[in-house]
Write a protein that holds these residues in place. Structure first.
Motif, PDB file in Angstrom:
ATOM      1  N   MET A  24       6.921   1.439   2.011  1.00  0.00           N
ATOM      2  CA  MET A  24       6.163   2.288   0.995  1.00  0.00           C
ATOM      3  C   MET A  24       7.947   2.642   0.111  1.00  0.00           C
ATOM      4  N   PRO A  25       8.499   2.803  -0.632  1.00  0.00           N
ATOM      5  CA  PRO A  25       9.919   3.226  -0.543  1.00  0.00           C
ATOM      6  C   PRO A  25       9.837   5.187  -0.701  1.00  0.00           C
ATOM      7  N   GLU A  26      10.683   5.672  -0.096  1.00  0.00           N
ATOM      8  CA  GLU A  26      10.878   7.185  -0.733  1.00  0.00           C
ATOM      9  C   GLU A  26      10.625   7.668  -1.240  1.00  0.00           C
ATOM     10  N   TYR A  27      11.215   7.477  -2.643  1.00  0.00           N
ATOM     11  CA  TYR A  27      11.245   7.754  -3.822  1.00  0.00           C
ATOM     12  C   TYR A  27      10.954   6.520  -5.426  1.00  0.00           C
ATOM     13  N   TYR A  28      10.097   7.007  -5.856  1.00  0.00           N
ATOM     14  CA  TYR A  28      10.088   5.929  -7.192  1.00  0.00           C
ATOM     15  C   TYR A  28      10.441   6.506  -8.871  1.00  0.00           C
ATOM     16  N   SER A  29      10.937   4.988  -9.402  1.00  0.00           N
ATOM     17  CA  SER A  29      11.811   5.347 -10.196  1.00  0.00           C
ATOM     18  C   SER A  29      11.042   6.314 -11.228  1.00  0.00           C
ATOM     19  N   SER A  30       9.964   6.133 -11.179  1.00  0.00           N
ATOM     20  CA  SER A  30       9.120   7.511 -12.061  1.00  0.00           C
ATOM     21  C   SER A  30       8.342   7.925 -11.653  1.00  0.00           C
ATOM     22  N   ILE A  31       7.262   8.963 -12.843  1.00  0.00           N
ATOM     23  CA  ILE A  31       5.969   9.806 -11.819  1.00  0.00           C
ATOM     24  C   ILE A  31       4.844   8.297 -11.895  1.00  0.00           C
ATOM     25  N   GLY A  32       4.568   7.311 -12.920  1.00  0.00           N
ATOM     26  CA  GLY A  32       3.926   6.248 -13.535  1.00  0.00           C
ATOM     27  C   GLY A  32       3.989   5.182 -12.537  1.00  0.00           C
ATOM     28  N   GLU A  33       5.108   5.037 -11.289  1.00  0.00           N
ATOM     29  CA  GLU A  33       5.179   3.981 -10.945  1.00  0.00           C
ATOM     30  C   GLU A  33       5.048   5.470  -9.299  1.00  0.00           C
ATOM     31  N   ALA A  34       5.113   6.262  -9.415  1.00  0.00           N
ATOM     32  CA  ALA A  34       4.693   6.236  -7.770  1.00  0.00           C
ATOM     33  C   ALA A  34       2.649   6.814  -7.903  1.00  0.00           C
ATOM     34  N   ILE A  35       2.153   7.181  -8.714  1.00  0.00           N
ATOM     35  CA  ILE A  35       1.126   7.508  -9.198  1.00  0.00           C
ATOM     36  C   ILE A  35       0.650   6.389  -8.839  1.00  0.00           C
ATOM     37  N   GLY A  36       0.845   5.260  -9.258  1.00  0.00           N
ATOM     38  CA  GLY A  36       0.131   3.754  -9.709  1.00  0.00           C
ATOM     39  C   GLY A  36       0.598   2.826  -7.840  1.00  0.00           C
ATOM     40  N   SER A  37       1.056   4.102  -7.272  1.00  0.00           N
ATOM     41  CA  SER A  37       1.028   3.868  -6.021  1.00  0.00           C
ATOM     42  C   SER A  37       0.547   4.162  -4.799  1.00  0.00           C
ATOM     43  N   ALA A  38       0.237   5.508  -5.498  1.00  0.00           N
ATOM     44  CA  ALA A  38      -0.658   6.343  -4.517  1.00  0.00           C
ATOM     45  C   ALA A  38      -2.180   5.675  -5.106  1.00  0.00           C
ATOM     46  N   VAL A  79      -1.087   6.324  12.661  1.00  0.00           N
ATOM     47  CA  VAL A  79      -0.887   7.798  12.450  1.00  0.00           C
ATOM     48  C   VAL A  79       0.865   7.595  11.345  1.00  0.00           C
ATOM     49  N   ASP A  80       0.625   7.981   9.637  1.00  0.00           N
ATOM     50  CA  ASP A  80       1.778   8.059   9.530  1.00  0.00           C
ATOM     51  C   ASP A  80       2.879   9.284   9.948  1.00  0.00           C
ATOM     52  N   THR A  81       3.812   8.624  10.352  1.00  0.00           N
ATOM     53  CA  THR A  81       4.467   9.903  11.357  1.00  0.00           C
ATOM     54  C   THR A  81       6.354  10.058   9.922  1.00  0.00           C
ATOM     55  N   ALA A  82       6.485   8.896   8.790  1.00  0.00           N
ATOM     56  CA  ALA A  82       7.013   9.131   7.743  1.00  0.00           C
ATOM     57  C   ALA A  82       6.492  10.708   6.924  1.00  0.00           C
ATOM     58  N   GLY A  83       5.737  10.336   6.496  1.00  0.00           N
ATOM     59  CA  GLY A  83       4.536  11.308   5.842  1.00  0.00           C
ATOM     60  C   GLY A  83       4.132  10.529   4.563  1.00  0.00           C
ATOM     61  N   HIS A  84       4.324   8.990   3.789  1.00  0.00           N
ATOM     62  CA  HIS A  84       4.469   8.662   2.635  1.00  0.00           C
ATOM     63  C   HIS A  84       3.086   8.624   2.147  1.00  0.00           C
ATOM     64  N   VAL A  85       2.050   8.218   3.314  1.00  0.00           N
ATOM     65  CA  VAL A  85       0.855   8.438   2.574  1.00  0.00           C
ATOM     66  C   VAL A  85       0.632  10.187   1.211  1.00  0.00           C
ATOM     67  N   PHE A  86       0.950  10.859   2.689  1.00  0.00           N
ATOM     68  CA  PHE A  86       0.448  12.331   2.520  1.00  0.00           C
ATOM     69  C   PHE A  86       1.759  12.588   0.810  1.00  0.00           C
ATOM     70  N   ARG A  87       2.521  12.096   0.731  1.00  0.00           N
ATOM     71  CA  ARG A  87       3.420  12.446  -0.414  1.00  0.00           C
ATOM     72  C   ARG A  87       3.115  12.099  -1.852  1.00  0.00           C
ATOM     73  N   GLU A  88       2.704  10.560  -0.684  1.00  0.00           N
ATOM     74  CA  GLU A  88       1.738  10.187  -2.192  1.00  0.00           C
ATOM     75  C   GLU A  88       0.829  10.517  -3.272  1.00  0.00           C
ATOM     76  N   ALA A  89      -0.158  11.120  -2.145  1.00  0.00           N
ATOM     77  CA  ALA A  89      -1.353  11.990  -2.218  1.00  0.00           C
ATOM     78  C   ALA A  89      -1.274  13.380  -3.464  1.00  0.00           C
ATOM     79  N   LEU A  90      -0.181  14.228  -2.489  1.00  0.00           N
ATOM     80  CA  LEU A  90       0.320  14.954  -3.508  1.00  0.00           C
ATOM     81  C   LEU A  90       0.768  14.818  -4.904  1.00  0.00           C
TER      82      LEU A  90
END
Length: 93
Positions: free
Chosen positions: A1-15, A46-57
């Protein structure tokens, strides 16, 4: 999973895709353990990088922005933000 997304829609879709995978895994695990003599699957790593946590947020914040956040989800938003504050404080020490 990338560290950033180009749009909020992309982030929400990934989550949302991640949540769908998690729900499918949970349903499969419940079916397995419902069978007599079945052994529960090993826990997910365990997701040590916290990607899942950030996506949920990101999903929760998007819901809040649209005004469709449920009462129970407000608690989750607060817990997520408090967790991020604790991480920031620990990193600065």
């Amino acid at each position: 999973m990338p560290e950033y997304y180009s749009s909020i829609g992309e982030a929400i879709g990934s989550a949302m895709r991640h949540n769908a995978r998690m729900a499918a895994d949970l349903a499969a695990a419940q079916r397995l353990t419902a069978q007599p003599g079945a052994v529960a699957p090993a826990p997910a790593p365990v997701d040590t990088a916290g990607h899942v946590f950030r996506e949920a947020l990101l999903v929760l914040l998007a819901c809040m922005q649209r005004g469709v956040l449920l009462d129970a989800e407000w608690t989750l938003v607060r817990e997520h933000i408090e967790h991020l504050v604790r991480l920031a404080n620990a990193a600065s020490e």
